[in-house]
Design a protein around this motif. Structure first.
Motif, PDB file in Angstrom:
ATOM      1  N   MET A   7      70.685   6.098  48.835  1.00  0.00           N
ATOM      2  CA  MET A   7      71.992   5.894  48.741  1.00  0.00           C
ATOM      3  C   MET A   7      72.617   5.072  49.864  1.00  0.00           C
ATOM      4  SD  MET A   7      73.494   9.855  48.648  1.00  0.00           S
ATOM      5  CE  MET A   7      72.023  11.004  47.902  1.00  0.00           C
ATOM      6  N   ILE A   9      75.878   3.347  51.524  1.00  0.00           N
ATOM      7  CA  ILE A   9      77.263   3.688  51.958  1.00  0.00           C
ATOM      8  C   ILE A   9      77.923   2.345  52.306  1.00  0.00           C
ATOM      9  CG2 ILE A   9      78.978   5.044  52.821  1.00  0.00           C
ATOM     10  CD1 ILE A   9      75.773   6.367  52.233  1.00  0.00           C
ATOM     11  N   LYS A  24      83.604  12.340  55.846  1.00  0.00           N
ATOM     12  CA  LYS A  24      82.171  12.421  56.483  1.00  0.00           C
ATOM     13  C   LYS A  24      82.029  14.018  56.684  1.00  0.00           C
ATOM     14  CE  LYS A  24      81.677   8.089  58.845  1.00  0.00           C
ATOM     15  NZ  LYS A  24      81.392   7.526  60.185  1.00  0.00           N
ATOM     16  N   GLU A  27      81.387  15.611  53.098  1.00  0.00           N
ATOM     17  CA  GLU A  27      80.212  15.101  52.799  1.00  0.00           C
ATOM     18  C   GLU A  27      79.065  15.925  53.464  1.00  0.00           C
ATOM     19  OE1 GLU A  27      77.613  12.401  50.446  1.00  0.00           O
ATOM     20  OE2 GLU A  27      79.826  12.606  50.635  1.00  0.00           O
ATOM     21  N   TYR A  50      73.875   2.023  57.111  1.00  0.00           N
ATOM     22  CA  TYR A  50      74.532   3.289  56.557  1.00  0.00           C
ATOM     23  C   TYR A  50      74.046   3.830  55.232  1.00  0.00           C
ATOM     24  CZ  TYR A  50      78.427   6.483  56.320  1.00  0.00           C
ATOM     25  OH  TYR A  50      79.199   7.660  56.345  1.00  0.00           O
ATOM     26  N   LEU A  73      81.645  10.925  49.336  1.00  0.00           N
ATOM     27  CA  LEU A  73      81.639   9.583  49.786  1.00  0.00           C
ATOM     28  C   LEU A  73      80.794   8.832  48.433  1.00  0.00           C
ATOM     29  CD1 LEU A  73      79.956   9.439  53.298  1.00  0.00           C
ATOM     30  CD2 LEU A  73      82.186   8.727  52.639  1.00  0.00           C
ATOM     31  N   TYR A  74      80.870   9.509  47.199  1.00  0.00           N
ATOM     32  CA  TYR A  74      80.282   9.037  45.941  1.00  0.00           C
ATOM     33  C   TYR A  74      80.910   7.458  45.682  1.00  0.00           C
ATOM     34  CZ  TYR A  74      79.070   8.361  41.118  1.00  0.00           C
ATOM     35  OH  TYR A  74      78.605   8.105  39.844  1.00  0.00           O
ATOM     36  N   PHE A  76      81.876   5.327  47.298  1.00  0.00           N
ATOM     37  CA  PHE A  76      81.398   4.238  48.236  1.00  0.00           C
ATOM     38  C   PHE A  76      80.319   3.989  48.367  1.00  0.00           C
ATOM     39  CE2 PHE A  76      85.335   6.365  50.088  1.00  0.00           C
ATOM     40  CZ  PHE A  76      86.244   5.528  49.674  1.00  0.00           C
ATOM     41  N   MET A  77      79.252   4.628  47.398  1.00  0.00           N
ATOM     42  CA  MET A  77      78.043   4.596  47.335  1.00  0.00           C
ATOM     43  C   MET A  77      77.255   3.594  46.306  1.00  0.00           C
ATOM     44  SD  MET A  77      76.743   8.399  47.636  1.00  0.00           S
ATOM     45  CE  MET A  77      77.377   9.640  49.175  1.00  0.00           C
TER      46      MET A  77
END
Length: 96
Positions: A7, A9, A24, A27, A50, A73-74, A76-77
């Protein structure tokens, strides 16, 4: 089934710092829930980025997809998934 999941980010510039801190924290809570359940077996940081490399233990590809899409955070992954299978020389019986 075991999967190696990488992953990366990437938070957009200008994203509100307080909103990011909330994401965060959410997460981390979701990760710890999955870790306690035995689903997210391992996680390692990638030095200088990151990013992380993780091992998931799930029933199917669809289960992994469903779990990953619940991560706060998915959106942004960038995710790379590699299916794994037990190596015949492994000493660990739980490597399935």
């Amino acid at each position: 089934m075991l999967f190696k999941v990488e992953m990366d980010i990437s938070i957009p510039p200008g994203f509100a710092p307080d909103a990011l801190e909330r994401l965060k924290a959410a997460e981390k809570a979701r990760f710890q829930e999955l870790q306690r359940a035995g689903t997210w077996r391992h996680i390692w940081r990638v030095v200088g980025r990151y990013a992380n490399v993780s091992i998931f233990d799930v029933e199917s590809n669809a289960d992994l997809h469903d779990i990953l899409s619940t991560l706060p955070l998915y959106p942004f992954m960038t995710i790379t998934v590699t299916p794994l299978c037990r190596h015949p020389s492994s000493l660990h019986d739980d490597d399935r």
